[in-house]
Design a protein around this motif. Structure first.
Motif, PDB file in Angstrom:
ATOM      1  N   ALA A 257     -20.773  92.972 -84.158  1.00  0.00           N
ATOM      2  CA  ALA A 257     -21.749  91.860 -84.124  1.00  0.00           C
ATOM      3  C   ALA A 257     -21.988  91.218 -85.289  1.00  0.00           C
ATOM      4  N   TYR A 258     -22.432  91.964 -86.252  1.00  0.00           N
ATOM      5  CA  TYR A 258     -22.781  91.276 -87.560  1.00  0.00           C
ATOM      6  C   TYR A 258     -21.630  90.717 -88.444  1.00  0.00           C
ATOM      7  N   LEU A 259     -20.348  91.346 -88.121  1.00  0.00           N
ATOM      8  CA  LEU A 259     -19.294  90.849 -88.894  1.00  0.00           C
ATOM      9  C   LEU A 259     -18.892  89.485 -88.179  1.00  0.00           C
ATOM     10  N   ILE A 260     -19.007  89.138 -86.953  1.00  0.00           N
ATOM     11  CA  ILE A 260     -18.790  88.009 -86.213  1.00  0.00           C
ATOM     12  C   ILE A 260     -19.670  86.862 -86.745  1.00  0.00           C
ATOM     13  N   GLY A 261     -21.116  87.246 -86.834  1.00  0.00           N
ATOM     14  CA  GLY A 261     -22.194  86.317 -87.119  1.00  0.00           C
ATOM     15  C   GLY A 261     -21.962  86.033 -88.733  1.00  0.00           C
ATOM     16  N   ASN A 262     -21.417  86.884 -89.528  1.00  0.00           N
ATOM     17  CA  ASN A 262     -21.330  86.640 -91.049  1.00  0.00           C
ATOM     18  C   ASN A 262     -20.035  85.663 -91.078  1.00  0.00           C
ATOM     19  N   ALA A 263     -19.173  85.990 -90.284  1.00  0.00           N
ATOM     20  CA  ALA A 263     -17.853  85.273 -90.308  1.00  0.00           C
ATOM     21  C   ALA A 263     -18.201  83.668 -89.988  1.00  0.00           C
ATOM     22  N   VAL A 264     -18.896  83.663 -88.897  1.00  0.00           N
ATOM     23  CA  VAL A 264     -19.387  82.166 -88.518  1.00  0.00           C
ATOM     24  C   VAL A 264     -20.025  81.498 -89.655  1.00  0.00           C
ATOM     25  N   PHE A 265     -21.060  82.173 -90.158  1.00  0.00           N
ATOM     26  CA  PHE A 265     -22.001  81.817 -91.026  1.00  0.00           C
ATOM     27  C   PHE A 265     -21.039  81.315 -92.384  1.00  0.00           C
ATOM     28  N   ASN A 266     -20.457  82.186 -92.940  1.00  0.00           N
ATOM     29  CA  ASN A 266     -19.488  81.697 -94.026  1.00  0.00           C
ATOM     30  C   ASN A 266     -18.534  80.870 -93.931  1.00  0.00           C
ATOM     31  N   LEU A 267     -17.897  80.689 -92.845  1.00  0.00           N
ATOM     32  CA  LEU A 267     -16.775  79.653 -92.797  1.00  0.00           C
ATOM     33  C   LEU A 267     -17.669  78.325 -92.485  1.00  0.00           C
ATOM     34  N   LEU A 268     -18.590  78.271 -91.805  1.00  0.00           N
ATOM     35  CA  LEU A 268     -19.222  77.081 -91.688  1.00  0.00           C
ATOM     36  C   LEU A 268     -20.035  76.622 -93.011  1.00  0.00           C
TER      37      LEU A 268
END
Length: 425
Positions: A257-268
């Motif tokens: 869950a945190y990985l998905i959040g971190n991925a969206v945040f960093n790509l954006l």
């Protein structure tokens, strides 16, 4: 180095450790300068964490990889029973009799059993269902204004998947998730430990009850498979089965869950990188590995302890001391990764290099499932909403506020899924 230089280095190191130990706001927003200071001046550093047990923090890549595989650095926290009770409290014991907190040969036996049920074929068979869950969750997300993707998307996706894999009924998942959240966020004060004991007791009771149900009426799920193996030689006992259920459930959703959040945040936060991924979807798997390296969800590996005095660099880790491996620091070590503070979705050789899923015997069993979930989640999100934007500036992101944490993740992830729609409205 002069005495003045040595004193200034020591003072800077002490200040860096103090910031981390306090879990200060600036440290939680960006812990990497602290880790850089520690790698340079105190790569094997004694720290004073809130639980009060003597601990050594390892921050360089080579040392971290050594510590994750060194048999002198044990994962069997029962062998350090005084430290275990100080950190976790008496109530945790029943949930921690599993492969995460064990050494060979016990670890080898337990992991073999779980591996036999957690097969690549079973994981691959989940792909259509993961896609369906992803589509359903995104369909429920509002495009009328900002939406927090953590509670609406990043957390429910892996939670639903792991619950279905294990065999936890839909109408029981919300309460289980609430209890898991208490365990994940509890601190070291007396009041926190009392809350922890209540949550762990409730989880233990629930696991006993659902195991009894599956024994009476098995179905096509992971828990039923594990119960069936209890007839085999060298199988799990009841305590190990209960504890394994706990670790699969907790580890199976929180980190992803945190990985998905971190991925969206960093790509954006790196739109140029996101554009490259969207232009060439074959880049997505490597982009995921770069997220895991650059801002993975595991900041510090779970506790280990020294079975003997261990010399590492110019520091002696005494027998009985706790050892924490700063995975987030190791993955930003310039001795291993060129320009480590640069987010680069084309960075080569990542999957075999970063330590985001650990290394050695305790390498994350669920890594293939996590990668699949991330790939489906990100490709679907950015495919459906290619212009999605962060609803707050990256510098105002709300990161978890805990000292020397196991997890690196966001408290919230507000985004605008369809900015053009807001403009037309």
């Amino acid at each position: 180095m002069t005495q003045l230089d040595e004193r200034e280095t020591a003072d800077a190191t002490a200040e860096a450790v103090s910031k981390a130990s306090r879990g200060s706001a600036d440290y939680r927003a960006n812990p990497y300068p602290v880790y850089e200071r520690l790698r340079e001046s105190a790569p094997v550093c004694p720290i004073s964490p809130p639980h009060g047990v003597e601990t050594y923090l390892i921050t360089r890549y080579d040392d971290a990889k050594t510590a994750l595989t060194d048999p002198r650095i044990s994962k069997d926290m029962y062998a350090a029973i005084d430290a275990y009770h100080t950190i976790f409290g008496d109530s945790s014991v029943a949930l921690d009799d599993n492969m995460l907190f064990s050494d060979p040969p016990k670890h080898t036996r337990l992991r073999r059993i779980v591996n036999s049920a957690f097969t690549p074929r079973r994981i691959e068979s989940l792909r259509p269902r993961i896609q369906q869950i992803t589509d359903e969750l995104l369909a429920k997300c509002s495009t009328e204004g900002p939406v927090d993707l953590l509670p609406s998307f990043a957390f429910p996706l892996p939670l639903i998947v792991i619950c279905e894999l294990i065999g936890i009924p839909d109408d029981e998942r919300e309460e289980v998730q609430k209890l898991c959240a208490v365990v994940a966020r509890t601190g070291f004060s007396k009041a926190d430990k009392e809350k922890l004991a209540v949550a762990e007791g409730a989880l233990r009771d629930y696991f006993v009850e659902i195991i009894a149900r599956k024994r009476a009426k098995a179905s096509d799920d992971l828990l039923s498979d594990l119960i069936r193996t209890q007839d085999e030689q060298g199988a799990m006992n009841d305590g190990e089965l209960l504890s394994t259920l706990w670790v699969l459930l907790f580890a199976g959703h929180k980190t992803t869950a945190y990985l998905i959040g971190n991925a969206v945040f960093n790509l954006l936060s790196h739109r140029d990188q996101l554009r490259e991924v969207m232009a060439d979807p074959e880049l997505l798997p490597n982009a995921i590995e770069e997220v895991i390296r650059y801002e993975g969800s595991v900041e510090n590996a779970t506790f280990r302890h020294a079975l003997e005095d261990i010399a590492m660099r110019d520091t002696l880790i005494p027998k009985g001391a706790l050892v924490q491996v700063a995975v987030a620091s190791a993955n930003r070590d310039p001795e291993r990764f060129e320009s480590p503070d640069t987010f680069d979705v084309k960075r080569p050789g990542l999957q075999s290099a970063h330590l985001g899923f650990g290394s050695g015997p305790h390498y994350c069993l669920g890594a293939p499932l996590a990668r699949m979930e991330m790939r489906i989640a990100l490709s679907t999100l950015f495919g459906k909403y290619p212009t999605v934007e962060l609803a707050v500036p990256p510098g105002e992101a709300d990161w978890l506020k805990v000292p020397f944490p196991a997890f690196r993740g966001l408290e919230s992830l507000p985004v605008v899924l369809d900015p053009a729609r807001l403009l037309t409205d």
